[in-house]
Design an enzyme around this catalytic site. Structure first.
Site, PDB file in Angstrom:
ATOM      1  CG  ASP A 254     -13.046  20.685  32.541  1.00 45.30           C
ATOM      2  OD1 ASP A 254     -12.438  19.901  33.291  1.00 45.30           O
ATOM      3  OD2 ASP A 254     -13.591  20.346  31.477  1.00 45.30           O
TER       4      ASP A 254
ATOM      5  CG  ASP B 202      -8.968  16.827  33.582  1.00 45.85           C
ATOM      6  OD1 ASP B 202      -9.637  16.567  32.566  1.00 45.85           O
ATOM      7  OD2 ASP B 202      -7.736  16.677  33.652  1.00 45.85           O
TER       8      ASP B 202
ATOM      9  CD  GLU C 182     -11.700  12.660  32.460  1.00 50.49           C
ATOM     10  OE1 GLU C 182     -11.584  12.318  31.284  1.00 50.49           O
ATOM     11  OE2 GLU C 182     -10.833  13.338  33.045  1.00 50.49           O
TER      12      GLU C 182
ATOM     13  CG  HIS D 239     -13.388  17.162  25.556  1.00 49.86           C
ATOM     14  ND1 HIS D 239     -14.146  16.752  26.631  1.00 49.86           N
ATOM     15  CD2 HIS D 239     -12.123  17.276  26.005  1.00 49.86           C
ATOM     16  CE1 HIS D 239     -13.348  16.637  27.684  1.00 49.86           C
ATOM     17  NE2 HIS D 239     -12.119  16.946  27.333  1.00 49.86           N
ATOM     18  CG  ASP D 240     -11.188  13.650  26.403  1.00 51.80           C
ATOM     19  OD1 ASP D 240     -10.534  14.529  25.801  1.00 51.80           O
ATOM     20  OD2 ASP D 240     -11.325  13.627  27.640  1.00 51.80           O
TER      21      ASP D 240
HETATM   22  C1  NOJ Z   1      -9.134  14.521  30.584  1.00 53.84           C
HETATM   23  C2  NOJ Z   1      -9.598  15.588  29.630  1.00 53.84           C
HETATM   24  O1  NOJ Z   1     -10.956  15.359  29.308  1.00 53.84           O
HETATM   25  C3  NOJ Z   1      -8.674  15.520  28.435  1.00 53.84           C
HETATM   26  O2  NOJ Z   1      -9.125  16.293  27.357  1.00 53.84           O
HETATM   27  C4  NOJ Z   1      -7.287  15.915  28.893  1.00 53.84           C
HETATM   28  O3  NOJ Z   1      -6.373  15.736  27.844  1.00 53.84           O
HETATM   29  C5  NOJ Z   1      -6.813  15.082  30.088  1.00 53.84           C
HETATM   30  N1  NOJ Z   1      -7.834  14.868  31.059  1.00 53.84           N
HETATM   31  C6  NOJ Z   1      -5.656  15.748  30.775  1.00 53.84           C
HETATM   32  O4  NOJ Z   1      -6.095  16.877  31.463  1.00 53.84           O
END
Ligand code: NOJ
Length: 545
Positions: free
Chosen positions: A102, A201, A254, A324-325
């Site tokens: 990441d 990210d 992302e 994970h989000d």
């Molecule tokens: C996206 C990540 O997947 C998430 O877990 C994170 O809180 C935010 N970006 C900030 O880095």
């Protein structure tokens, strides 16, 4: 839809995401770690994984579980040492598994040396971030953050700094060429160690066009000044030319709030920016006004429409149903009651039969469900904490806050991986950092390994099938008309044509029977009717061409 053009090593890869904190703990401190991951490499190999996406393992104070990095060139002692990381890379390589890390470069932690020096008044480092004087008594502009608070925090000196996420995550100033040099140096550092690429990210928000006030929105006021800016495209091209192309990397971005048009620009092979992007429209299929905390009823036909649109839009869609989000996919799109097992298998088949690169999130392969938290106190996520505060300010009463947050909190997907039925699910010998789900008694790797009909074994077979099928790995995609809430599409190569049937409901659905013979599915062949899909039935029908 065009089939894939120039062959890149990652085009047929199966990617598995590890959220290190929750994967496997080797030393009893309740936190997953790198030796824990190494101990499970054979499990991943056996599953059929080609690439691991490792969520952040860098030193971090951990306010956002590692997405707040305080040193990009080291390993968080909670997770192990640099030697452990090197061992992970080499052991995985021996098994033919590559690792992508990441890369969080929109912001650092406020405990990064750069930010500490900036706060101490060092001019060079102040220019690594956005420091601005206030506007009278107010922040420099009206922007809001992704975590529901203001995007600016005042320092002791009276100045403010920008953070699109929490105040512990100050945004880097990508107008500064020194930031470019630092970060590209970090990329080379890891690529030289043998990692195969990065998951970048929130990459499409890194470059801020201006710091002017934004048009007022309920959430994310200011976004027009930083979403998919020309400056971001330019940066990606430069990363690609200066670094990524030299190492034959796989880079997945992302990309938040993207439309298919934005995503195309970011991942078009000829533009040489990203290889693939994660889009979010399907995750928001049940959010009101795009705000995930406010849910509306999930309608499968809407999910189908969205997936179809993205299948047609992108050259290499990065396909995923959870991470994970997000909440767990069986909770989101499947069924956690009577049809838990059928729906988990259906979602597996769907994710693995779409055109593009499938991503599997840890635990998805055994049908893990959302956390069974009893109250907000059990949650650890900074986003949930901040949203709770924001909802309080809006005078939303406790019972409602509790309901809204528990159904959507990111901690739902962060509970420890369930390896066996023991007290802490074989995740740790200590006290886990986040509560293990009670359903570990029957949802666990050990039990599913022994059961030939388990979700886990279905994943293995489906991955093997995918790898052996030219239609699925390289073929075209076309949606076929079907009853509402049934997703029917073909995948076709020169050698084979497959019809993929997905009944996304808990009801029988009458369907046309296309093709010649059912060659794969989640129902017993003796319990099948060619012209009726059972609840959550998934099937692949081959056709002679
Ligand atoms: C996206 C990540 O997947 C998430 O877990 C994170 O809180 C935010 N970006 C900030 O880095």
């Amino acid at each position: 839809m065009a089939t894939s053009s120039t062959k890149k090593w990652w085009k047929n890869a199966i990617v598995y995401q590890i959220y290190p904190r929750s994967f496997c703990d080797s030393n009893g401190d309740g936190i997953g770690d790198i030796p824990g991951i190494i101990s499970k490499l054979h499990y991943l190999k056996d599953l059929g994984v080609d690439v691991i996406w490792l969520s952040p393992v860098y030193p971090s104070p951990g306010y956002d579980n590692g997405y707040d990095i305080s040193d990009y060139k080291d390993i968080n002692p909670e997770f192990g040492t640099m030697e452990d990381m090197e061992r992970l890379i080499s052991r995985a390589k021996r098994l033919g598994i590559k690792i992508i890390m990441d890369l969080v470069i929109n912001h650092t932690s406020d405990e990064h040396e750069w930010f500490k020096k900036a706060l101490a008044g060092d001019k060079k480092y102040k220019n690594y971030y956005y420091f601005r004087p206030g506007n009278g008594k107010k922040s420099p502009n009206n922007w809001g953050s992704f975590f529901g608070e203001k995007a600016w925090t005042k320092t002791d000196s009276g100045e403010y700094y920008l953070h699109l996420f929490s105040k512990k995550q100050p945004d880097l100033n990508w107008h500064n060429p020194e930031v470019y040099d630092e970060i590209t140096d970090i990329m080379r550092f890891w690529l030289d160690k043998g990692v195969a690429g990065f998951r970048c990210d929130v990459i499409n928000v890194i470059y801020k066009d201006s710091l002017e006030d934004g048009k007022k929105h309920f959430a994310l006021t200011g976004k027009e000044h930083y979403l998919n800016t020309e400056g971001c495209h330019e940066l990606l091209k430069r990363f690609n030319e200066d670094v990524w192309s030299k190492y034959k990397t796989f880079i997945v971005g992302e990309t938040v709030m993207v439309t298919p048009e934005d995503a195309k620009l970011l991942s078009d092979e000829n533009r040489k920016e990203l290889d693939a992007v994660f889009f979010f429209e399907h995750m928001d299929v049940d959010s009101r006004g795009g705000i995930k905390w406010f849910k509306k009823k999930y309608k499968p036909y809407k999910l189908i429409r969205i997936l179809d649109k993205w299948q047609n839009a992108l050259e290499n869609p990065a396909n995923y149903l959870e991470n994970h989000d997000q909440v767990r996919s069986v909770n989101h799109f499947g069924n956690t009651g009577r049809y838990w097992e059928k729906s988990a298998k259906l979602l597996c088949g769907l994710n693995l039969c779409l055109r593009g690169i499938p991503f599997i999130y840890e635990g998805e392969e055994i049908g893990m469900t959302n956390g069974d938290f009893r109250g907000l106190k059990e949650l650890k996520d900074i986003e949930s904490y901040n949203i709770n505060q924001a909802m309080r300010r809006l005078l939303i009463i406790n019972a409602i806050r509790r309901k809204l947050i528990l159904q959507t909190t990111r901690d739902n997907a962060r509970t420890p991986v369930q390896w066996d039925a023991s007290e802490q699910a074989g995740f740790t010998e200590g006290i886990p950092w986040l509560k293990v789900n009670e359903n570990k008694s029957f949802i666990n790797v050990e039990a599913e390994n022994q059961d030939p009909d388990s979700i886990l074994n279905f994943y293995k077979k489906m991955i093997e099938f995918r790898k052996s099928s030219s239609a699925i790995t390289e073929g075209s995609y076309r949606r076929v008309a079907s009853p509402s809430d049934v997703y029917l599409f073909t995948r076709e190569s020169d050698e084979e044509r497959l019809y993929i049937y997905c009944n996304l409901t808990a009801f029988n659905k009458p369907v046309e029977f296309y093709g010649d013979r059912i060659i794969f599915g989640n129902y017993d062949p003796t319990d099948r009717d060619n012209f009726v899909l059972k609840p959550y039935e998934f099937r692949i029908v081959a056709s002679n061409i």
